[in-house]
Motif scaffolding. Structure first.
Motif, PDB file in Angstrom:
ATOM      1  N   ALA A 125       3.514  -6.094 -38.388  1.00 34.71           N
ATOM      2  CA  ALA A 125       3.679  -4.690 -38.377  1.00 34.71           C
ATOM      3  C   ALA A 125       2.155  -4.476 -38.124  1.00 34.71           C
ATOM      4  CB  ALA A 125       4.323  -3.896 -39.337  1.00 34.71           C
ATOM      5  N   HIS A 126       0.954  -5.414 -38.659  1.00 32.68           N
ATOM      6  CA  HIS A 126      -0.401  -4.459 -38.834  1.00 32.68           C
ATOM      7  C   HIS A 126      -1.156  -5.629 -37.869  1.00 32.68           C
ATOM      8  CE1 HIS A 126       0.348  -1.521 -41.735  1.00 32.68           C
ATOM      9  NE2 HIS A 126       1.080  -2.284 -42.635  1.00 32.68           N
ATOM     10  N   PHE A 127      -0.554  -6.277 -36.883  1.00 23.81           N
ATOM     11  CA  PHE A 127      -0.676  -7.200 -35.765  1.00 23.81           C
ATOM     12  C   PHE A 127      -1.585  -8.229 -36.370  1.00 23.81           C
ATOM     13  CE2 PHE A 127      -0.178  -2.873 -33.719  1.00 23.81           C
ATOM     14  CZ  PHE A 127       0.376  -3.509 -32.141  1.00 23.81           C
ATOM     15  N   ASN A 128      -1.395  -8.321 -38.067  1.00 22.00           N
ATOM     16  CA  ASN A 128      -2.004  -9.873 -38.526  1.00 22.00           C
ATOM     17  C   ASN A 128      -3.470  -9.608 -38.578  1.00 22.00           C
ATOM     18  OD1 ASN A 128       0.559 -11.505 -38.815  1.00 22.00           O
ATOM     19  ND2 ASN A 128       0.487 -11.551 -36.924  1.00 22.00           N
ATOM     20  N   GLN A 129      -3.726  -8.577 -38.961  1.00 25.38           N
ATOM     21  CA  GLN A 129      -5.004  -8.052 -39.339  1.00 25.38           C
ATOM     22  C   GLN A 129      -5.439  -8.644 -40.551  1.00 25.38           C
ATOM     23  OE1 GLN A 129      -6.686  -3.643 -38.120  1.00 25.38           O
ATOM     24  NE2 GLN A 129      -4.446  -3.950 -38.460  1.00 25.38           N
ATOM     25  N   PRO A 130      -6.338  -9.031 -40.870  1.00 23.49           N
ATOM     26  CA  PRO A 130      -7.010 -10.636 -41.749  1.00 23.49           C
ATOM     27  C   PRO A 130      -6.657  -9.353 -43.143  1.00 23.49           C
ATOM     28  CG  PRO A 130      -8.351 -10.737 -40.212  1.00 23.49           C
ATOM     29  CD  PRO A 130      -7.520  -9.356 -39.658  1.00 23.49           C
ATOM     30  N   MET A 131      -7.031  -8.297 -42.987  1.00 19.66           N
ATOM     31  CA  MET A 131      -7.464  -7.787 -43.687  1.00 19.66           C
ATOM     32  C   MET A 131      -6.275  -6.992 -45.205  1.00 19.66           C
ATOM     33  SD  MET A 131      -8.273  -5.658 -41.441  1.00 19.66           S
ATOM     34  CE  MET A 131      -7.516  -3.959 -40.961  1.00 19.66           C
ATOM     35  N   VAL A 132      -4.928  -6.765 -43.928  1.00 22.67           N
ATOM     36  CA  VAL A 132      -3.628  -7.190 -44.919  1.00 22.67           C
ATOM     37  C   VAL A 132      -3.470  -8.448 -45.938  1.00 22.67           C
ATOM     38  CG1 VAL A 132      -0.823  -6.957 -44.456  1.00 22.67           C
ATOM     39  CG2 VAL A 132      -2.450  -6.079 -42.851  1.00 22.67           C
ATOM     40  N   MET A 133      -3.923  -9.330 -45.983  1.00 20.69           N
ATOM     41  CA  MET A 133      -3.681 -10.662 -46.356  1.00 20.69           C
ATOM     42  C   MET A 133      -4.521 -10.664 -47.125  1.00 20.69           C
ATOM     43  SD  MET A 133      -0.343 -12.243 -46.006  1.00 20.69           S
ATOM     44  CE  MET A 133      -1.029 -13.436 -46.863  1.00 20.69           C
ATOM     45  N   GLU A 134      -5.684 -10.585 -47.042  1.00 22.23           N
ATOM     46  CA  GLU A 134      -6.895  -9.951 -47.862  1.00 22.23           C
ATOM     47  C   GLU A 134      -7.291  -9.216 -48.788  1.00 22.23           C
ATOM     48  OE1 GLU A 134      -9.780 -10.918 -45.359  1.00 22.23           O
ATOM     49  OE2 GLU A 134      -9.381 -12.866 -44.662  1.00 22.23           O
ATOM     50  N   ALA A 135      -6.817  -8.450 -48.779  1.00 26.33           N
ATOM     51  CA  ALA A 135      -6.821  -6.787 -49.750  1.00 26.33           C
ATOM     52  C   ALA A 135      -5.904  -7.454 -50.891  1.00 26.33           C
ATOM     53  CB  ALA A 135      -6.288  -5.284 -49.058  1.00 26.33           C
ATOM     54  N   PRO A 136      -6.731  -6.951 -51.948  1.00 24.70           N
ATOM     55  CA  PRO A 136      -5.858  -7.430 -53.192  1.00 24.70           C
ATOM     56  C   PRO A 136      -4.323  -6.258 -53.464  1.00 24.70           C
ATOM     57  CG  PRO A 136      -8.034  -6.860 -53.610  1.00 24.70           C
ATOM     58  CD  PRO A 136      -7.643  -6.693 -52.366  1.00 24.70           C
ATOM     59  N   VAL A 137      -4.514  -5.022 -52.488  1.00 26.73           N
ATOM     60  CA  VAL A 137      -3.694  -3.995 -52.511  1.00 26.73           C
ATOM     61  C   VAL A 137      -3.780  -3.629 -51.294  1.00 26.73           C
ATOM     62  CG1 VAL A 137      -2.839  -1.788 -53.643  1.00 26.73           C
ATOM     63  CG2 VAL A 137      -4.143  -3.749 -55.089  1.00 26.73           C
ATOM     64  N   VAL A 138      -2.260  -3.521 -50.693  1.00 35.16           N
ATOM     65  CA  VAL A 138      -1.736  -3.019 -49.641  1.00 35.16           C
ATOM     66  C   VAL A 138      -1.300  -1.230 -50.531  1.00 35.16           C
ATOM     67  CG1 VAL A 138      -0.563  -2.767 -47.650  1.00 35.16           C
ATOM     68  CG2 VAL A 138      -1.799  -4.589 -47.711  1.00 35.16           C
ATOM     69  N   LEU A 139      -1.483  -0.160 -49.895  1.00 35.34           N
ATOM     70  CA  LEU A 139      -0.941   1.125 -50.083  1.00 35.34           C
ATOM     71  C   LEU A 139      -0.028   1.445 -49.059  1.00 35.34           C
ATOM     72  CD1 LEU A 139      -2.921   2.560 -52.933  1.00 35.34           C
ATOM     73  CD2 LEU A 139      -1.121   1.003 -53.062  1.00 35.34           C
ATOM     74  N   THR A 140       1.360   1.408 -49.326  1.00 35.03           N
ATOM     75  CA  THR A 140       1.924   2.392 -47.440  1.00 35.03           C
ATOM     76  C   THR A 140       2.395   3.290 -47.888  1.00 35.03           C
ATOM     77  OG1 THR A 140       3.057  -0.209 -47.018  1.00 35.03           O
ATOM     78  CG2 THR A 140       4.245   1.830 -46.185  1.00 35.03           C
ATOM     79  N   ILE A 141       2.137   5.113 -47.638  1.00 31.45           N
ATOM     80  CA  ILE A 141       2.408   5.659 -47.721  1.00 31.45           C
ATOM     81  C   ILE A 141       3.454   6.760 -47.013  1.00 31.45           C
ATOM     82  CG2 ILE A 141       1.794   8.299 -48.383  1.00 31.45           C
ATOM     83  CD1 ILE A 141      -0.919   5.656 -48.560  1.00 31.45           C
ATOM     84  N   CYS A 142       4.456   6.922 -47.249  1.00 37.31           N
ATOM     85  CA  CYS A 142       5.622   7.809 -46.415  1.00 37.31           C
ATOM     86  C   CYS A 142       6.120   8.992 -46.608  1.00 37.31           C
ATOM     87  CB  CYS A 142       6.725   7.098 -46.832  1.00 37.31           C
ATOM     88  SG  CYS A 142       6.735   5.087 -47.193  1.00 37.31           S
ATOM     89  N   ALA A 143       6.961   9.167 -45.643  1.00 41.80           N
ATOM     90  CA  ALA A 143       6.784  10.435 -45.741  1.00 41.80           C
ATOM     91  C   ALA A 143       8.699  10.427 -45.977  1.00 41.80           C
ATOM     92  CB  ALA A 143       7.215  11.248 -44.477  1.00 41.80           C
ATOM     93  N   ASP A 144       8.572  11.195 -47.080  1.00 44.05           N
ATOM     94  CA  ASP A 144       9.340  11.618 -47.692  1.00 44.05           C
ATOM     95  C   ASP A 144      10.349  12.177 -48.490  1.00 44.05           C
ATOM     96  OD1 ASP A 144      12.068  10.522 -49.912  1.00 44.05           O
ATOM     97  OD2 ASP A 144      10.657   9.753 -50.842  1.00 44.05           O
ATOM     98  N   PHE A 145      11.063  12.588 -47.258  1.00 42.22           N
ATOM     99  CA  PHE A 145      12.862  14.336 -48.115  1.00 42.22           C
ATOM    100  C   PHE A 145      13.703  13.055 -49.167  1.00 42.22           C
ATOM    101  CE2 PHE A 145      10.915  17.381 -45.634  1.00 42.22           C
ATOM    102  CZ  PHE A 145      11.726  18.635 -46.727  1.00 42.22           C
TER     103      PHE A 145
END
Length: 247
Positions: free
Chosen positions: A60-80
């Motif tokens: 979903a992020h065009f396989n950018q390397p930092m997605v796999m290499e970062a210790p943490v990935v945070l997905t922030i959502c609009a939430d109703f």
């Protein structure tokens, strides 16, 4: 907080060092003091640490390397969803399945994201904001099992920096601050405001590498094309429909 935002950098390479739950939770609790519509806190954060879940999110992020290499990935959502469930459980009739409600929740979520980013960087963490979150949202929705009225709007890759990249250029405030009323841009204004950006050697090389005449053409013809914008807009609208924010 000893933090100079004028020196902030986007960090894409991270040290092999854990970001503790204790630190992350403390910073997210502090970030909850940010502005919010009606004191409703219309956002949720999905914390991804496992290699398998990062692997599923990466496309979903065009396989950018930092997605796999970062210790943490945070997905922030609009939430109703949470607010709607609260209303339903308290004999109230919620009316938040509409586009205005998405805009309000997305605004809340992005305000929270910025506050959290500043707090994390003040602690010495490095991060990268992934604008790709809204390019293929349905993939993220499916991977994270986001229910109705929850929509991903931002992603941060987070870790302890393993690089100190150079500062990127920014327009001067003069280019975007308008007094009393909006003053439209004449050609002379554009020339003045973009002169420094266009004169940077790295941007000149960017133009040469892409075989273009101007830096603006690189953006319109290569990076953010009309064709891509139209196609990605369609997928975004469909995802909003799927999540219940549009008819």
């Amino acid at each position: 907080m000893n933090y100079d935002i004028s020196q902030r950098r986007t960090v894409r390479r991270y040290a092999d060092k854990e970001v503790s739950d204790e630190l992350l939770n403390r910073l997210m609790q502090q970030a909850a003091r940010t502005q919010t519509m009606g004191n409703l806190q219309l956002y949720s954060v999905v914390v991804t640490r496992s290699e398998e879940m990062k692997r599923q999110l990466a496309p979903a992020h065009f396989n950018q390397p930092m997605v796999m290499e970062a210790p943490v990935v945070l997905t922030i959502c609009a939430d109703f969803r949470r607010t709607t469930r609260w209303c339903e459980e308290r004999q109230a009739d919620p009316g938040y399945d509409n586009f205005l409600s998405f805009i309000n929740a997305a605004t809340d979520a992005l305000l929270f994201t910025q506050t959290l980013s500043v707090l994390m960087e003040a602690e010495g963490l490095g991060l990268c904001f992934l604008g790709t979150t809204v390019y293929m949202p349905q993939t993220i929705i499916d991977v994270l099992k986001l229910p109705r009225l929850v929509m991903p709007v931002a992603t941060l890759t987070v870790g302890w920096p393993a690089e100190q990249p150079p500062l990127t250029d920014r327009l001067d405030a003069e280019a975007f601050v308008h007094q009393e009323q909006y003053q439209d841009y004449e050609a002379a204004h554009i020339d003045a405001f973009y002169a420094n950006k266009e004169a940077l050697e790295e941007n000149k090389e960017f133009v040469r590498q892409n075989g273009k005449q101007t830096l603006a053409q690189v953006f319109t013809d290569c990076r953010y094309t009309r064709r891509d914008n139209v196609a990605l807009s369609a997928s975004l609208i469909q995802a909003l429909k799927n999540q219940g924010f549009m008819d």
